[in-house]
Design a protein around this motif. Sequence first.
Motif, PDB file in Angstrom:
ATOM      1  N   THR A  78      -6.516  91.344  -3.406  1.00 46.55           N
ATOM      2  CA  THR A  78      -5.859  92.641  -3.034  1.00 46.55           C
ATOM      3  C   THR A  78      -4.867  92.232  -1.815  1.00 46.55           C
ATOM      4  O   THR A  78      -4.349  91.697  -1.148  1.00 46.55           O
ATOM      5  CB  THR A  78      -6.375  93.632  -2.473  1.00 46.55           C
ATOM      6  OG1 THR A  78      -7.412  92.406  -1.394  1.00 46.55           O
ATOM      7  CG2 THR A  78      -8.459  92.875  -3.492  1.00 46.55           C
ATOM      8  N   SER A  79      -4.408  94.049  -1.198  1.00 45.95           N
ATOM      9  CA  SER A  79      -3.120  93.581  -0.763  1.00 45.95           C
ATOM     10  C   SER A  79      -3.490  93.662   0.917  1.00 45.95           C
ATOM     11  O   SER A  79      -2.728  92.862   1.037  1.00 45.95           O
ATOM     12  CB  SER A  79      -2.489  95.282  -0.566  1.00 45.95           C
ATOM     13  OG  SER A  79      -1.722  96.169  -1.709  1.00 45.95           O
ATOM     14  N   ARG A  80      -4.389  93.356   1.083  1.00 43.90           N
ATOM     15  CA  ARG A  80      -5.617  93.537   2.393  1.00 43.90           C
ATOM     16  C   ARG A  80      -5.034  92.085   2.543  1.00 43.90           C
ATOM     17  O   ARG A  80      -4.428  90.993   3.818  1.00 43.90           O
ATOM     18  CB  ARG A  80      -6.628  92.966   2.402  1.00 43.90           C
ATOM     19  CG  ARG A  80      -7.319  92.889   3.834  1.00 43.90           C
ATOM     20  CD  ARG A  80      -8.888  93.890   4.425  1.00 43.90           C
ATOM     21  NE  ARG A  80      -8.971  93.321   5.191  1.00 43.90           N
ATOM     22  CZ  ARG A  80     -10.092  93.198   4.814  1.00 43.90           C
ATOM     23  NH1 ARG A  80     -10.993  93.641   4.435  1.00 43.90           N
ATOM     24  NH2 ARG A  80     -11.147  92.463   6.282  1.00 43.90           N
ATOM     25  N   TYR A  81      -5.007  90.729   1.235  1.00 45.92           N
ATOM     26  CA  TYR A  81      -5.349  89.170   2.077  1.00 45.92           C
ATOM     27  C   TYR A  81      -4.258  89.175   1.525  1.00 45.92           C
ATOM     28  O   TYR A  81      -3.787  87.663   1.239  1.00 45.92           O
ATOM     29  CB  TYR A  81      -6.046  88.905   1.000  1.00 45.92           C
ATOM     30  CG  TYR A  81      -7.613  89.339   1.460  1.00 45.92           C
ATOM     31  CD1 TYR A  81      -7.791  89.608   2.518  1.00 45.92           C
ATOM     32  CD2 TYR A  81      -9.139  89.835   0.073  1.00 45.92           C
ATOM     33  CE1 TYR A  81      -9.714  89.747   2.612  1.00 45.92           C
ATOM     34  CE2 TYR A  81      -9.625  90.566   0.696  1.00 45.92           C
ATOM     35  CZ  TYR A  81     -10.375  90.453   1.748  1.00 45.92           C
ATOM     36  OH  TYR A  81     -11.471  90.887   2.270  1.00 45.92           O
TER      37      TYR A  81
END
Length: 600
Positions: A145-148
Motif C-alpha cells: 500500500t502507499s503507506r509502506y
Amino acid sequence: MASPGATEGSWGAQRPPGLWEAPRASTLLEILSGPAARYPDHPALFLSADGRTADALTWSALWQGALAQAARLAATARPAAGEPVLLVAPTSAAFMTGFFGILAAGGVPVPVAPPASVKLTRLDWYRGLITGIAADAHASTVLTTSRYVPALQACVADAARPLQVLDAEGSLEAEAPLDAEAPAAPGPSLRSRADPGALALIQYTSGSTSRPKGVALTHANVVANMSIIAGAIAREDSIGVSWLPLYHDMGLIGALLTALYSRVPLLLMPTALFIKEPATWLRAIGLCRGTITLAPNFAFGHVVRHAPIEELAGVSLASLRTVLNGAEPVDAAAIAAFEEKFAGLGLRRGVVRPVYGLAESALAVTFADEGDPVVDVVDAEALEGTGRAVPAVQGPRTRRFVSVGPPLPTQDLRILDPDDRPCPERVVGEVGVRGPSVMEGYYRRPDETRDALRGGWLHTGDLGYLADGRLYLTSRLKDVIIRRGRNYYPADIEMAIAAADGVLRAGVVVFGVVIGGEDRVVVVAETKLRDPSLLDVLSRAIRERCHAAFLFGPDDLRLVPAGGIPRTTSGKVRRTECRQLYLADALPAVSPRGDEPSSD
C-alpha cells in the motif's frame, strides 16, 4: 454498526435467500467470483477502524477490486504462472483485493507482516525478513500500500535479488479490462478459475524455532481445511469478529478465508487497535451480536487486565457461541479468568474452545468440544522420567495440560515414537497428522520436505499424548530440555517463572544449552525493574519458583530490558535466536540504576 448495511442487530438478516445453501467453492478464486456473480450488492465483509463503526465491502466490490489488482500486476510485474508475489498490507480492502488479485493474475500470494508491526529497534531484522523471504521464494515483486512503499523500497534497495515494489493503491496508467477472462495485454489473461491442485498460497512459518520456511498449500489443501472449520463452528445465523493479522494463518485462513468460504458476515478490526484498546474487541462483538471469534491465549489475559468493565457498559456478549483459543500454549487459568470477569456481560462458560493447528496442515487439526476445557493432571516424575502422562491428584509435583480436543473430520492424528511407530495412549511422542489439508511441502526445499513428510504422515515437531481420544500438547520437539536424563518442557518452566512479581507479561524464555559437555538450563526474563536491590529480589524469586516446581534452579539467569527477547511478527518468542544471542553473549543487559519505573 453505523454504516450502510451494518446497523446494530441487522447483520444476520442481511443474508439473501440461497447464499447459505449455494454450493461451496473448490478453489480460492471461486469463493469470491461465485457470490460476486450471484449476490453482487450483498455485503461480504465489514471493516472497522475503531470497533464502533464499520464499512461494508460487497462481494462485487471485492471481486472487481481483485481484478483491478490483477490487471495492475499483469501490466507491470507480469508474474509467470505460479510465480510467488509478496503481499505486504494491513487489515484493509487492499490486502483482500491484493490477495485475490495475485491469484487472478496467475501468481501465488505470499503474505508478509507490514513494517508497522515491527518495533523501530527491529527494522534491520525486518529488512532481513523481507529480503530473505523474497530470496527463498524467488519472488521479484512486492504488492503493498502507499503507506509502506517508501519503507519497503528502502528495505529492498540493496537486496541480492531485484525486487519491484508496487503500490496497490496507485493509479493504473493503462486502462485494463475487468472481465474475468479478458486478456490484459501484454500480460496473461485474468482468471476466475484455477486448478484445485495448483498452488494457492505460500505461508511462511513464524520462525519461532527455526528460520522461516515457506509452506506450499494448494487450493485443495486450503479448501479442505476451510470446510472442516466451517463444519465445526459455522451456522446460517453466524457472525464473526476478528482482530487477528491477515498475514498470519489463523487470521487469514481461520477468519477471513473461512468466513468468505462459508459466507458468514465477518467484522475485521486492526490488530493494533485490540492491543491498544482490548475493550474494542468485546464492544464490537456486542454491537454486531457476534457468534464466533478467535484469538491466541495471550489475548484472554490481555483483555482481562486492560479492559475495564466500566468501559463496557451496555455491551452484551450473550450472542457468543464459539471463541477459539489457539496458536499458543493454552492456559486454563486465563480462560477461567476471562469467563469470570465478563460473565456479567452475558458471556457463558464453555464458549472458549482450545484448538490445535499449524501452517503445514493449512491450519486446523483439532478442536475441543463445546463446554469447559478438559484439564489433565499428571504426575511430573513419570512425565519427566519416562515420558508417560500418568493421572494424578493436583499437587506440587504434578503438571496440568489442557486438551485441544479430538481431530477434526478428515484429519488423521497419531503420536509417533522416534522410530515413527504409534505410541500407546498416554505416552508422549511427536504429533503426526495426515489428511487432505497437509501441505505439498516446503517451497523449494526438498530435503526439509522429505524430513517433514515421512511414511505418509506430517511430522509436526510438536510433542503430545492422546487420552480418551483427545490431544494434549506438551512442547516442541526441539525445545525439550534434558537435564540429568530427565525431560522438561520450557512452557511449564516459563509459566511458573512468569508469575514472579517484576517479570513482564509473556517475557520469559527458557532453553537448554550444552557447554563443556554439560547440559545447562538458561532462563531469560524481561523486566522494567532497575533498582539493584529489587533486581536481586527478582533473581531470587525466579530461582526459588523454578526450584519449587522442578527441583532445580536455572544454571544461568539473564534479566533483560523490555523487548530484549526476540520475537516473531506474531509475538511468539524466537527461542532459537534467543539461544544464539545467549551463546554469542549478545543479549541486552538490564542497566541497574536508582530510579525504578513501575513494572508491568
